[in-house]
Design a protein around this motif. Structure first.
Motif, mmCIF file in Angstrom:
data_model
loop_
_atom_site.group_PDB
_atom_site.id
_atom_site.type_symbol
_atom_site.label_atom_id
_atom_site.label_comp_id
_atom_site.label_asym_id
_atom_site.label_seq_id
_atom_site.Cartn_x
_atom_site.Cartn_y
_atom_site.Cartn_z
ATOM 1 N N PRO A 145 30.947 70.714 68.948
ATOM 2 C CA PRO A 145 30.436 71.542 70.046
ATOM 3 C C PRO A 145 30.561 70.813 71.376
ATOM 4 O O PRO A 145 30.566 69.579 71.431
ATOM 5 C CB PRO A 145 28.973 71.759 69.662
ATOM 6 N N ALA A 146 30.661 71.579 72.452
ATOM 7 C CA ALA A 146 30.778 70.982 73.779
ATOM 8 C C ALA A 146 30.149 71.906 74.807
ATOM 9 O O ALA A 146 30.069 73.121 74.614
ATOM 10 C CB ALA A 146 32.241 70.712 74.124
ATOM 11 N N SER A 147 29.716 71.320 75.912
ATOM 12 C CA SER A 147 29.136 72.100 77.002
ATOM 13 C C SER A 147 29.343 71.340 78.306
ATOM 14 O O SER A 147 29.295 70.107 78.330
ATOM 15 C CB SER A 147 27.636 72.338 76.759
ATOM 16 N N VAL A 148 29.583 72.079 79.386
ATOM 17 C CA VAL A 148 29.765 71.490 80.710
ATOM 18 C C VAL A 148 28.565 71.862 81.574
ATOM 19 O O VAL A 148 28.069 72.993 81.507
ATOM 20 C CB VAL A 148 31.064 72.002 81.368
ATOM 21 N N ASP A 149 28.092 70.924 82.397
ATOM 22 C CA ASP A 149 26.966 71.238 83.268
ATOM 23 C C ASP A 149 27.401 72.229 84.345
ATOM 24 O O ASP A 149 28.604 72.369 84.616
ATOM 25 C CB ASP A 149 26.399 69.957 83.890
ATOM 26 N N PRO A 150 26.465 72.950 84.966
ATOM 27 C CA PRO A 150 26.818 74.030 85.896
ATOM 28 C C PRO A 150 27.647 73.596 87.099
ATOM 29 O O PRO A 150 28.340 74.418 87.696
ATOM 30 C CB PRO A 150 25.447 74.568 86.342
ATOM 31 N N ARG A 151 27.583 72.324 87.465
ATOM 32 C CA ARG A 151 28.367 71.857 88.608
ATOM 33 C C ARG A 151 29.717 71.273 88.193
ATOM 34 O O ARG A 151 30.497 70.840 89.050
ATOM 35 C CB ARG A 151 27.562 70.821 89.400
ATOM 36 N N GLY A 152 29.991 71.258 86.902
ATOM 37 C CA GLY A 152 31.279 70.781 86.428
ATOM 38 C C GLY A 152 31.475 69.288 86.544
ATOM 39 O O GLY A 152 32.614 68.813 86.591
ATOM 40 N N ARG A 153 30.388 68.529 86.526
ATOM 41 C CA ARG A 153 30.491 67.074 86.671
ATOM 42 C C ARG A 153 30.534 66.349 85.338
ATOM 43 O O ARG A 153 31.146 65.286 85.223
ATOM 44 C CB ARG A 153 29.306 66.548 87.488
ATOM 45 N N PHE A 154 29.852 66.914 84.317
ATOM 46 C CA PHE A 154 29.723 66.226 83.035
ATOM 47 C C PHE A 154 30.119 67.139 81.877
ATOM 48 O O PHE A 154 29.829 68.339 81.888
ATOM 49 C CB PHE A 154 28.278 65.757 82.817
ATOM 50 N N LEU A 155 30.764 66.536 80.880
ATOM 51 C CA LEU A 155 31.065 67.215 79.624
ATOM 52 C C LEU A 155 30.231 66.553 78.535
ATOM 53 O O LEU A 155 30.290 65.337 78.348
ATOM 54 C CB LEU A 155 32.550 67.096 79.283
ATOM 55 N N PHE A 156 29.457 67.364 77.815
ATOM 56 C CA PHE A 156 28.630 66.868 76.717
ATOM 57 C C PHE A 156 29.263 67.325 75.405
ATOM 58 O O PHE A 156 29.578 68.505 75.238
ATOM 59 C CB PHE A 156 27.202 67.404 76.832
ATOM 60 N N VAL A 157 29.433 66.392 74.471
ATOM 61 C CA VAL A 157 30.111 66.698 73.212
ATOM 62 C C VAL A 157 29.250 66.229 72.044
ATOM 63 O O VAL A 157 28.820 65.071 71.998
ATOM 64 C CB VAL A 157 31.491 66.016 73.144
ATOM 65 N N GLY A 158 29.008 67.134 71.097
ATOM 66 C CA GLY A 158 28.275 66.778 69.890
ATOM 67 C C GLY A 158 29.215 66.211 68.843
ATOM 68 O O GLY A 158 30.219 66.839 68.502
#
Length: 268
Positions: free
Chosen positions: A151-164
């Motif tokens: 799974p992955a998600s990007v913060d609303p400002r497009g600065r960080f990618l979080f990956v499980g």
């Protein structure tokens, strides 16, 4: 199992959403039905059968209402153009990804597509064509990730990618280069421990908090996100108990509530 979760996450949004307590057993509890979205493109969902996709299509993503992408178990990504009036899709070919590409996520600016590759522990990054939605892999891609990223998600400002990382039971944090979409990790930032088999992520609308559904430990991890580095700090009380096998997680647009779908208990 991972591919099944990818389909389930999206299919749930094709049906009216029912909220029920774990103890209700599916009846006798108070339920609320939410409206069904007009169109959601999932696996082969509304895709006309004649179009098809790759082998065992899994994760799906819309970059804008104009383009859609599907990850396939033959290590490809199918590309489509979305008809604005009907929602039908026109096939635009495919591109190669890493091994066993999973969930797809697009940055808020609709410039980059991020693809965790579960089979080779990498993340592919593609530049999205402005006019035709074509995908061009950026320089340096694929980037090293944790064990079995999914799974992955990007913060609303497009600065960080979080990956499980489902094989490592933790979360990797990547900073996104504004111009190129390249991924890099600040020294000492992550990975951060989550529950067992973190299968779904969501970031709140303000970009301050990350929520993680842990399928095998039946709970939800919650973190505060550092605005400077993206580092994660567990919130007091985290992880929070969920029902059996939470596989999908979403937050309402106002950031007031988190919704978790639980596969084996049949609840939300």
């Amino acid at each position: 199992m991972k591919r099944l979760f990818s389909c389930i996450r999206a299919v749930l949004f094709l049906m009216p959403l029912t909220l029920a307590a774990c103890s209700s057993g599916g009846d006798g509890g108070t339920t609320t039905t939410a409206p069904t979205p007009a169109a959601v493109f999932v696996c082969n969902g509304p895709v006309p059968a004649a179009l098809g996709a790759g082998t065992n299509p899994g994760g799906a993503s819309l970059s804008t209402p104009r383009f859609a992408y599907v990850s396939n178990e033959d290590n490809t990504l199918s590309m489509y153009t979305v008809n604005a009036g009907s929602g039908n899709l026109r096939a635009n070919g495919y591109v190669l990804a890493g091994r066993s590409p999973g969930e797809l996520v697009v940055d808020p600016g609709n410039r980059f597509l991020f693809v965790p590759n579960t089979g080779d522990d990498t993340i592919s990054v593609f530049l999205i064509g402005v006019t035709d939605g074509s995908l061009t892999e950026i320089a340096g891609s694929p980037f090293p990730a944790g064990i079995e990223p999914s799974p992955a998600s990007v913060d609303p400002r497009g600065r960080f990618l979080f990956v499980g990382n489902t094989g490592g039971n933790n979360i990797s944090v990547f900073q996104i280069a504004p111009g190129s979409g390249a991924l890099f990790q600040a020294p000492g930032v992550g990975p951060f421990a989550a529950g067992q088999f973190p299968v779904a992520l969501t970031v709140d609308p303000t970009g301050q908090f990350l929520y993680v559904a842990n399928a095998d430990s039946n709970d939800v991890s919650a973190f505060r996100i550092s605005a400077a580095t993206g580092a994660l700090t567990p919130l007091a009380g985290s992880p929070y108990a969920a029902c059996e096998t939470p596989v999908s997680i979403a937050m309402d647009p106002q950031g007031r509530a988190v919704y978790v779908s639980n596969l084996n208990s049949g609840t939300v």
